[in-house]
Each structure stands twice: as C-alpha cells, then as structure tokens.
Motif scaffolding. Structure first.
Motif, PDB file in Angstrom:
ATOM      1  N   SER A  43       0.829  -1.209   0.000  1.00  0.00           N
ATOM      2  CA  SER A  43       0.000   0.000   0.000  1.00  0.00           C
ATOM      3  C   SER A  43       0.865   1.261   0.000  1.00  0.00           C
ATOM      4  O   SER A  43       0.540   2.258  -0.656  1.00  0.00           O
ATOM      5  N   VAL A  65      -0.203  -2.812  -9.143  1.00  0.00           N
ATOM      6  CA  VAL A  65      -1.327  -3.314  -8.353  1.00  0.00           C
ATOM      7  C   VAL A  65      -1.823  -4.645  -8.899  1.00  0.00           C
ATOM      8  O   VAL A  65      -2.216  -5.540  -8.128  1.00  0.00           O
ATOM      9  N   SER A  66      -1.786  -4.836 -10.210  1.00  0.00           N
ATOM     10  CA  SER A  66      -2.219  -6.111 -10.796  1.00  0.00           C
ATOM     11  C   SER A  66      -1.277  -7.240 -10.406  1.00  0.00           C
ATOM     12  O   SER A  66      -1.717  -8.366 -10.119  1.00  0.00           O
ATOM     13  N   GLU A  69      -1.994  -8.009  -6.627  1.00  0.00           N
ATOM     14  CA  GLU A  69      -3.251  -8.750  -6.473  1.00  0.00           C
ATOM     15  C   GLU A  69      -3.097 -10.199  -6.905  1.00  0.00           C
ATOM     16  O   GLU A  69      -3.618 -11.121  -6.248  1.00  0.00           O
ATOM     17  N   THR A  70      -2.391 -10.424  -7.995  1.00  0.00           N
ATOM     18  CA  THR A  70      -2.201 -11.790  -8.482  1.00  0.00           C
ATOM     19  C   THR A  70      -1.326 -12.588  -7.527  1.00  0.00           C
ATOM     20  O   THR A  70      -1.577 -13.777  -7.277  1.00  0.00           O
ATOM     21  N   ARG A  72      -1.264 -12.233  -4.419  1.00  0.00           N
ATOM     22  CA  ARG A  72      -2.118 -12.520  -3.254  1.00  0.00           C
ATOM     23  C   ARG A  72      -3.292 -13.427  -3.599  1.00  0.00           C
ATOM     24  O   ARG A  72      -4.124 -13.724  -2.737  1.00  0.00           O
ATOM     25  N   GLU A  74      -5.867 -12.617  -5.316  1.00  0.00           N
ATOM     26  CA  GLU A  74      -7.092 -11.839  -5.250  1.00  0.00           C
ATOM     27  C   GLU A  74      -7.766 -11.791  -6.618  1.00  0.00           C
ATOM     28  O   GLU A  74      -7.104 -11.805  -7.660  1.00  0.00           O
ATOM     29  N   THR A  76     -10.012  -9.616  -9.213  1.00  0.00           N
ATOM     30  CA  THR A  76     -10.338  -8.223  -9.504  1.00  0.00           C
ATOM     31  C   THR A  76     -11.744  -8.124 -10.081  1.00  0.00           C
ATOM     32  O   THR A  76     -12.091  -8.848 -11.023  1.00  0.00           O
ATOM     33  N   THR A  80     -13.784  -2.844 -11.781  1.00  0.00           N
ATOM     34  CA  THR A  80     -12.432  -2.332 -11.551  1.00  0.00           C
ATOM     35  C   THR A  80     -11.562  -2.547 -12.781  1.00  0.00           C
ATOM     36  O   THR A  80     -10.782  -1.660 -13.174  1.00  0.00           O
ATOM     37  N   THR A 272      -1.956 -10.741 -16.480  1.00  0.00           N
ATOM     38  CA  THR A 272      -1.435 -11.093 -15.159  1.00  0.00           C
ATOM     39  C   THR A 272      -0.970 -12.545 -15.166  1.00  0.00           C
ATOM     40  O   THR A 272      -1.578 -13.403 -15.823  1.00  0.00           O
TER      41      THR A 272
END
Length: 363
Positions: A43, A65-66, A69-70, A72, A74, A76, A80, A272
């Motif tokens: 962050s 950020v992509s 997220e990948t 983690r 997560e 999307t 978004t 990603t």
C-alpha cells in the motif's frame, strides 16, 4: 515512463562516407526501484507511484497493483478492470497525441491555435479521468478526432494532401532513411510467458538488457499495428511509426466512445501471471509499448523483491530496433541529424536523449 530524475540515452552514430557503419547506445540509468520498494508494504508503494513517474503513471500503477493482487490470489472485480483499462486507454491517447504534436508539429504556426486547444483538452481529459469515472468520453474523444481531422487526418488514418500532417510525413520521407523490415520482430502479449518467467530469476541483467532467444523486438504503436494487422514487407521508418500513432489514437477514441467495454478491449492490454507462492507479474500495453512489473511478497505480505521492464529497454537496446533502423542507411551531410533524430523520436524514448556523429576513421 521514467521517474522524475535526470537521465538520458546517449546515441552515437559512426559514419563511413555518409553511410551508417554502426550505432553505439549508452542506455539511461534506470531508477533503483527494486531497492526502494524492498521491505515496503504494498500500500505504501502504491501510494507513491504517481509521484515517482512523470509519464505513464496509470500504466505503472496498474502494472504494480495487478501484480500484487495476483501474488495474493485476489480476484479483480469486472468494474475495476473496466476502469483500469479505460484509464490506460485515456493515458495512451494523451501521451500519443502529445508526442505527435510536440514532436512533429511544434513549429507549425498555421496549426498553433488548433494544437493549443487540443493539448488543453487532452490535459483536462487526463486529469479528470483520474478522479471521475463519469467523464464525458464520447464528447471529448469526438473533439480529439475532429482536431485530428483539422490537422489533416482522414477517418481511416491517412493524411489529407497538403495538410500539416501530410507535409510533416512528406518531410520525414524526404530524409530518405528507411530500412527493410524483413525478420524484424515485434513484442506482443504472446511473449509474456517467456518474459515474466525471467523477471524474478537470480540474474537481474535481463531487465536492463532484455532479449527473446537472442532477438530484441520492437514495442509500441508500430509493433501493435504489425501484430494486429501484419503488412507486407516494405521499407519503413519514422513516417510509418507516425501513421501508426495516429491510427491508434483514432481506434482508441472509437473504443471509448462505444462504451469502453472490457469484452471489446484490446487483447492483452492488461495481462497477469502467477509465478509461484507470493510471486506474480503483470504486463500493461502503454503508449510506448509493453510494460512489465513483477513482485515477490514475504510471509508478512511485504515486498521482498520487485523488478520492472520498460519499453525503452527494448527499443533502445544495443541490438534493438533503433540500431536495425539506422545501420547501413545512407545519409546526406545536410539532413543527417534531422533524419536520425526523426527515427529516434519515432521510437519515443521515455527519457531525453543526446545524439552525436563521428566519422569512422575518427572513432
């Protein structure tokens, strides 16, 4: 696409009887992002990204950020994804148009008013897109296309005879510096698996001096056009890259005006790739070409490793597109600086550059 620090690419052209015998490139000094980001919370890094990058800020932010997220695992949300793609497209339109007018029409007095108006529109477009999802895209993109028409662009991307852009293209052709595109590779989303696997390997030199099985492909608007709609082999140079830039602006404006839907977005505009536990990469197609970010997160979720690969590392590689475009070209003594400068500018480096010439017997 560089952080706001002083660095340049240095290009030296070695001539033998006004023929380019070789091209030497001293690359830019890359910003030490890997060292800056290591040990940081994702962050915190994401919050400083817009301040670090003077160019392609939305693309850089999206790539990072992509990748996070990948890493983690997560998912999307579709809304978004749509918003991110729209931001990237808007940023591409703004950057491509600015480079077009600043690089090619700067001294065109007759078009000065139209260019100033459009540049103001583009600036407002870019700022508003960052803060409001409801910006009137159809209205603004319509004005952009209309301004291009005023400057001489036909609907399909060609130039109206005797228009400012037609005269600009003719001047580029007069420089007479063209090269054969045979076996000229172009970077695309199809190359992502090979590239992303190498980003976090132990050897960090890949991000400084990349290659694909020994080849150094071109990336950017011309590469996207050739990948999407391959043309028959013919000489090409600065004017073809100029045309590809304009065609892309028109195409992206049409996509925004049609509703900016994810299912009709450009293939591979965001990609990603999961590389293992806590490891991932993302690719973003930005104005100057394909951008890559890769991250590794530690057990606490902090960034333990970060790597990035920008389009400039491909286009201004010592064996890359610029060298291929210039080597062997015949130059006239009167126009040689203009001709070489035009080729460099057509590849749109993300930093400034210097250019000098040496006669081969002096090298």
């Amino acid at each position: 696409m560089s952080p706001a620090v002083g660095n340049k690419i240095h290009v030296r052209v070695l001539l033998a009887a006004n023929v380019v015998a070789s091209v030497e490139i001293l690359p830019r000094v890359r910003p030490p992002l890997a060292r800056m980001f290591t040990g940081k919370e994702p962050s915190a890094v994401l919050n400083v990204m817009p301040r670090l990058f003077a160019l392609c800020a939305a693309a850089q932010q999206t790539a990072l950020v992509s990748a996070i997220e990948t890493a983690r695992d997560e998912v999307t949300a579709l809304a978004t994804q749509q918003h991110r793609i729209a931001l990237i497209v808007i940023e591409r339109i703004v950057d491509l148009a600015r480079g077009l007018f600043v690089g090619h029409l700067t001294l065109n007095v007759a078009s000065a008013a139209a260019i100033r108006s459009l540049m103001s529109e583009l600036s407002a477009f870019g700022r508003s897109a960052q803060t409001a999802r409801g910006y009137p895209q159809r209205e603004v993109t319509g004005r952009i296309v209309a301004a291009l028409a005023t400057l001489g662009v036909w609907e399909g991307g060609g130039f109206r005879p005797s228009s400012p852009l037609a005269l600009c293209a003719a001047a580029l052709n007069e420089d007479g510096l063209m090269s054969n595109p045979t076996a000229h590779p172009f970077l695309s989303a199809a190359d992502d698996p090979d590239i992303t696997k190498r980003l976090l390997r132990d050897d960090p030199t890949f991000c400084y001096c990349p290659d694909l099985e020994g080849h150094v492909p071109e990336t950017g608007p011309w590469a996207r056009q050739m990948t999407r709609d391959p043309l028959s082999p013919k000489p090409f140079g600065a004017v073809e890259r100029l045309t590809a830039r304009i065609v892309e602006i028109i195409r992206l404006c049409a996509w925004l005006a049609a509703g900016a839907r994810v299912d009709t977005a450009e293939h591979g505009i965001i990609g990603t790739y999961k590389l293992g536990p806590g490891r991932a990469a993302a690719a973003v197609e930005c104005a100057r070409g394909r951008l890559y970010h890769a991250v590794e997160l530690d057990a606490q979720g902090r960034i333990s490793r970060f790597e990035f690969l920008a389009p400039t590392e491909w286009n201004f590689h010592r064996r890359g597109p610029l060298v291929r475009n210039l080597k062997g070209a015949a130059l006239t003594a009167q126009r040689r600086r203009d001709a070489v400068h035009a080729v460099i500018a057509s590849l749109d480096p993300c930093v400034g550059f210097t250019l000098d010439f040496r006669e081969f017997h002096d090298a």
